[in-house]
Design an enzyme around this catalytic site. Structure first.
Site, PDB file in Angstrom:
ATOM      1  N   ASN A 169     -15.389  21.342  -7.885  1.00  0.00           N
ATOM      2  CA  ASN A 169     -15.127  21.163  -6.390  1.00  0.00           C
ATOM      3  C   ASN A 169     -14.406  20.033  -6.003  1.00  0.00           C
ATOM      4  O   ASN A 169     -13.639  20.154  -4.850  1.00  0.00           O
ATOM      5  CB  ASN A 169     -16.414  21.286  -5.727  1.00  0.00           C
ATOM      6  CG  ASN A 169     -17.273  20.283  -6.078  1.00  0.00           C
ATOM      7  OD1 ASN A 169     -17.306  19.482  -7.156  1.00  0.00           O
ATOM      8  ND2 ASN A 169     -18.541  20.164  -5.232  1.00  0.00           N
ATOM      9  N   SER A 246     -24.156  21.210 -11.885  1.00  0.00           N
ATOM     10  CA  SER A 246     -25.533  22.047 -11.656  1.00  0.00           C
ATOM     11  C   SER A 246     -26.684  21.378 -12.200  1.00  0.00           C
ATOM     12  O   SER A 246     -26.834  20.564 -13.060  1.00  0.00           O
ATOM     13  CB  SER A 246     -25.257  23.318 -11.886  1.00  0.00           C
ATOM     14  OG  SER A 246     -25.173  23.272 -13.344  1.00  0.00           O
ATOM     15  N   GLU A 267     -25.517  13.636 -10.414  1.00  0.00           N
ATOM     16  CA  GLU A 267     -25.434  13.928  -9.143  1.00  0.00           C
ATOM     17  C   GLU A 267     -25.421  15.448  -9.068  1.00  0.00           C
ATOM     18  O   GLU A 267     -24.417  16.250  -9.684  1.00  0.00           O
ATOM     19  CB  GLU A 267     -24.117  13.489  -8.684  1.00  0.00           C
ATOM     20  CG  GLU A 267     -24.299  13.144  -7.075  1.00  0.00           C
ATOM     21  CD  GLU A 267     -23.606  14.429  -6.317  1.00  0.00           C
ATOM     22  OE1 GLU A 267     -24.123  15.282  -5.946  1.00  0.00           O
ATOM     23  OE2 GLU A 267     -22.415  14.023  -6.115  1.00  0.00           O
ATOM     24  N   CYS A 301     -21.655  19.768  -3.129  1.00  0.00           N
ATOM     25  CA  CYS A 301     -23.153  19.320  -3.358  1.00  0.00           C
ATOM     26  C   CYS A 301     -24.007  18.985  -1.988  1.00  0.00           C
ATOM     27  O   CYS A 301     -24.973  19.386  -1.760  1.00  0.00           O
ATOM     28  CB  CYS A 301     -23.305  18.673  -4.457  1.00  0.00           C
ATOM     29  SG  CYS A 301     -21.957  17.575  -4.935  1.00  0.00           S
ATOM     30  N   GLU A 478     -23.904   6.782  -7.017  1.00  0.00           N
ATOM     31  CA  GLU A 478     -22.599   6.575  -6.940  1.00  0.00           C
ATOM     32  C   GLU A 478     -21.937   5.775  -5.841  1.00  0.00           C
ATOM     33  O   GLU A 478     -22.619   5.850  -4.879  1.00  0.00           O
ATOM     34  CB  GLU A 478     -21.643   7.871  -7.445  1.00  0.00           C
ATOM     35  CG  GLU A 478     -22.105   8.291  -8.510  1.00  0.00           C
ATOM     36  CD  GLU A 478     -21.077   9.390  -9.174  1.00  0.00           C
ATOM     37  OE1 GLU A 478     -20.221   8.821  -9.573  1.00  0.00           O
ATOM     38  OE2 GLU A 478     -21.352  10.449  -9.105  1.00  0.00           O
TER      39      GLU A 478
HETATM   40  P1  ADP Z   1     -20.680  25.276 -12.853  1.00  0.00           P
HETATM   41  O1  ADP Z   1     -22.082  25.980 -13.453  1.00  0.00           O
HETATM   42  O2  ADP Z   1     -20.711  25.492 -11.388  1.00  0.00           O
HETATM   43  O3  ADP Z   1     -19.534  25.441 -13.401  1.00  0.00           O
HETATM   44  P2  ADP Z   1     -21.535  22.924 -14.300  1.00  0.00           P
HETATM   45  O4  ADP Z   1     -22.651  22.038 -13.827  1.00  0.00           O
HETATM   46  O5  ADP Z   1     -21.880  23.858 -15.712  1.00  0.00           O
HETATM   47  O6  ADP Z   1     -21.116  23.667 -13.067  1.00  0.00           O
HETATM   48  O7  ADP Z   1     -20.353  22.246 -14.760  1.00  0.00           O
HETATM   49  C1  ADP Z   1     -20.058  20.775 -14.527  1.00  0.00           C
HETATM   50  C2  ADP Z   1     -19.345  20.139 -15.590  1.00  0.00           C
HETATM   51  O8  ADP Z   1     -20.049  20.050 -16.795  1.00  0.00           O
HETATM   52  C3  ADP Z   1     -18.033  20.541 -16.062  1.00  0.00           C
HETATM   53  O9  ADP Z   1     -17.200  19.795 -16.624  1.00  0.00           O
HETATM   54  C4  ADP Z   1     -18.561  21.409 -17.227  1.00  0.00           C
HETATM   55  O10 ADP Z   1     -17.546  21.846 -18.268  1.00  0.00           O
HETATM   56  C5  ADP Z   1     -19.585  20.530 -17.855  1.00  0.00           C
HETATM   57  N1  ADP Z   1     -20.638  21.123 -18.619  1.00  0.00           N
HETATM   58  C6  ADP Z   1     -21.026  22.408 -18.891  1.00  0.00           C
HETATM   59  N2  ADP Z   1     -21.911  22.631 -19.777  1.00  0.00           N
HETATM   60  C7  ADP Z   1     -21.923  21.168 -20.514  1.00  0.00           C
HETATM   61  C8  ADP Z   1     -22.940  20.822 -21.489  1.00  0.00           C
HETATM   62  N3  ADP Z   1     -23.805  21.695 -22.238  1.00  0.00           N
HETATM   63  N4  ADP Z   1     -22.585  19.507 -21.832  1.00  0.00           N
HETATM   64  C9  ADP Z   1     -21.785  18.645 -21.107  1.00  0.00           C
HETATM   65  N5  ADP Z   1     -21.086  19.046 -20.223  1.00  0.00           N
HETATM   66  C10 ADP Z   1     -21.248  20.525 -19.632  1.00  0.00           C
END
Ligand code: ADP
Length: 497
Positions: A169, A246, A267, A301, A478
């Site tokens: 975002n 998330s 965050e 967020c 942050e």
């Molecule tokens: P959304 O569900 O809205 O796509 P996420 O919180 O899953 O948001 O994504 C935020 C960031 O976390 C992205 O850069 C995503 O690639 C990364 N991400 C997703 N799953 C994992 C994981 N298991 N470990 C580390 N980073 C992750």
């Protein structure tokens, strides 16, 4: 001289992309393909079509990036004085400003947000580098009085290799705000941008390299969360993870970091209230509520996704808010509408589910409530700016983050009820307060459990003000000088004289 904004916008609208976008990881000062050779598409949410591709990274690429960051930490970056680090960051700030137009157009294509907002994000990123540039040579320790027979002091040492996992975002600004303090503290960086929006992280890598940052100090691995993010946060040589995203993914990140006792700053989501009391300046409150929920199509967020309003002004306020909401223009981000598309088909489907569920439960839709499209092309992933009125405190659209242009309204009778409603979700990121009564404002500010309180201007403040959440919105801060703490480890030295 690089192309200016009008030419870049024209090129992007005519061709659907920009020439010369980066498409490889940035590891140890060089652009490199994935060790697997795989690539992945990135989409323009305003058209729903792929417009560029980048490397699809995995554990081997992460390994190379962390190794480069570890080597730079032990050699070049360690030997760089704090004043020199500051000069790198100042140069980075000027280069971001110099290339602001191209960065903004790329961000607009990748993320979907209106061009004006993308320009603001890029300006904020330059400002983050400038702010932390000035902090590099002021990370002083303390001397501790133990009497004349001892000398005791503390040192702020860099925590080590840091990982930065960023969301789709605010791709460039969430990266800038965490990378700048990490570099200022003397850490090295491996960034993993969201797979939906990888471009500006790679463009930033080129600019940091142009600023003269030694090889390996700043690395970017693109790829999906499970394939590239997971091995990064689980890597034993990573000593701090800054994650924005998330709650579900934040939980996984914290679990993986726990295995190596790696520090985390999380965050996460929010369901932030905007409290409007009957004595507020109506014009100020209306503008505040509109911006709080419709900026970036509500995909923030800290969006003000709940309007908590006193019954005495509910009808009048809602009528005017609805009128202004209906007037908002929708369109491709490059045409700088009031509201752009949402970032992905998956996100759009999620918003539709929440709103259809609310309708099925009999909640009144004051305006909006349906999918939409770019009026010029009929394409893209859009949702109408929406207001759901008089929603019960335990309803899912009050309790859960929708992450879309959907405002849920709660009506209150008293300040006590405002506090109860404000605190009545699992989140604690932000609260907005609109009132002319300073006593009421300060009482609400005292009693609301949130990391940030905005009084009479939603989103007030900038990089100078610490930002972060309570409860399920995360922990750690942050921005501000506070952020530097995440990237320092204190060493105490006590000597007998
Ligand atoms: P959304 O569900 O809205 O796509 P996420 O919180 O899953 O948001 O994504 C935020 C960031 O976390 C992205 O850069 C995503 O690639 C990364 N991400 C997703 N799953 C994992 C994981 N298991 N470990 C580390 N980073 C992750």
């Amino acid at each position: 001289m690089s192309a200016r904004l009008p030419e870049l916008v024209e090129e992007a609208l005519a061709t659907g992309t920009l020439a010369g976008l980066p498409d490889k990881h940035f590891i140890n000062g060089r652009s490199v393909s994935s060790s697997s050779g795989r690539a992945m598409d990135t989409f323009d949410p305003g058209s729903g079509r792929p417009f560029a591709h980048v490397a699809a990274g995995g554990a081997e690429d992460v390994e190379a990036a962390v190794a480069a960051a570890k080597a730079a930490l032990a050699t070049t970056w360690r030997q760089t004085t704090p004043a020199e680090r500051g000069r790198f960051l100042y140069r980075a700030a000027s280069l971001v400003r110099e290339h602001a137009d191209r960065l903004a157009v790329a961000e607009c294509l990748d993320c979907g947000k209106p061009l004006g907002e993308a320009k603001g994000d890029v300006a904020g990123t330059a400002r983050a580098f400038e702010y932390y540039a000035g902090a590099c040579d002021k990370l002083q320790g303390e001397t501790i009085p133990l009497g004349q027979d001892y000398l005791a002091y503390t040192l702020n040492e860099p925590v080590g290799v840091t990982a930065h996992i960023t969301p789709w975002n605010f791709p460039i600004s969430t990266l800038g705000r965490s990378v700048a303090p990490a570099l200022a503290a003397g850490c090295t960086v491996v960034a993993k941008p969201a797979e939906q929006t990888p471009l500006t992280a790679l463009m930033l890598a080129d600019l940091l390299s142009e600023a003269g940052l030694p090889e390996g100090v700043f690395n970017v691995v693109t790829g999906t969360g499970p394939e590239a993010g997971a091995p990064l946060v689980a890597h034993r040589d990573v000593r701090h993870v800054t994650f924005t995203g998330s709650v579900a993914t934040g939980t996984l990140v914290m679990q993986a970091a726990a295995r190596n006792i790696t520090r985390v700053t999380l965050e996460l989501g929010g369901k932030s209230p905007v409290i409007v009391l009957s004595d507020s300046d109506m014009e100020q409150a209306l503008a505040g509520v509109l911006g709080a929920i419709y900026e970036n199509a509500g995909q923030i967020c800290s969006a003000g996704s709940r309007l908590v309003i006193e019954r005495a002004i509910h009808d009048k306020f809602l009528e005017e808010l609805t009128r202004r909401t209906k007037e908002l223009t929708l369109g491709h981000g490059l045409r700088d509408p009031n509201v752009g598309p949402v970032n992905s088909q998956a996100q759009l489907d999620k918003i539709v589910d929440y709103v259809e569920g609310a309708k099925a439960r009999g909640i009144r839709v004051a305006t909006g409530g349906a999918r939409a499209a770019d009026p010029q092309t009929g394409a893209g992933w859009f949702f109408e700016p929406t207001i759901l009125d008089n929603v019960a405190a335990d309803d899912v659209v009050i309790q859960e983050e929708i992450f879309g242009p959907v405002l849920a309204v709660q009506t209150i009778e008293s300040i006590d009820e405002a506090i109860e409603r404000a605190n009545g979700t699992p989140f604690g990121l932000v609260a907005g307060i609109y009132t002319q009564d300073i006593t009421k404002a300060l009482r609400l500010a005292r009693d609301i459990d949130a990391g940030q309180i905005y009084i009479n201007e939603y989103f007030a403040g900038g990089i100078e003000v610490p930002f972060g959440g309570n409860k399920k919105s995360g922990f750690g801060r942050e921005k501000g000088l506070e952020a530097l703490r995440s990237y320092c480890k204190i060493k105490s030295v006590a000597a007998k004289i």
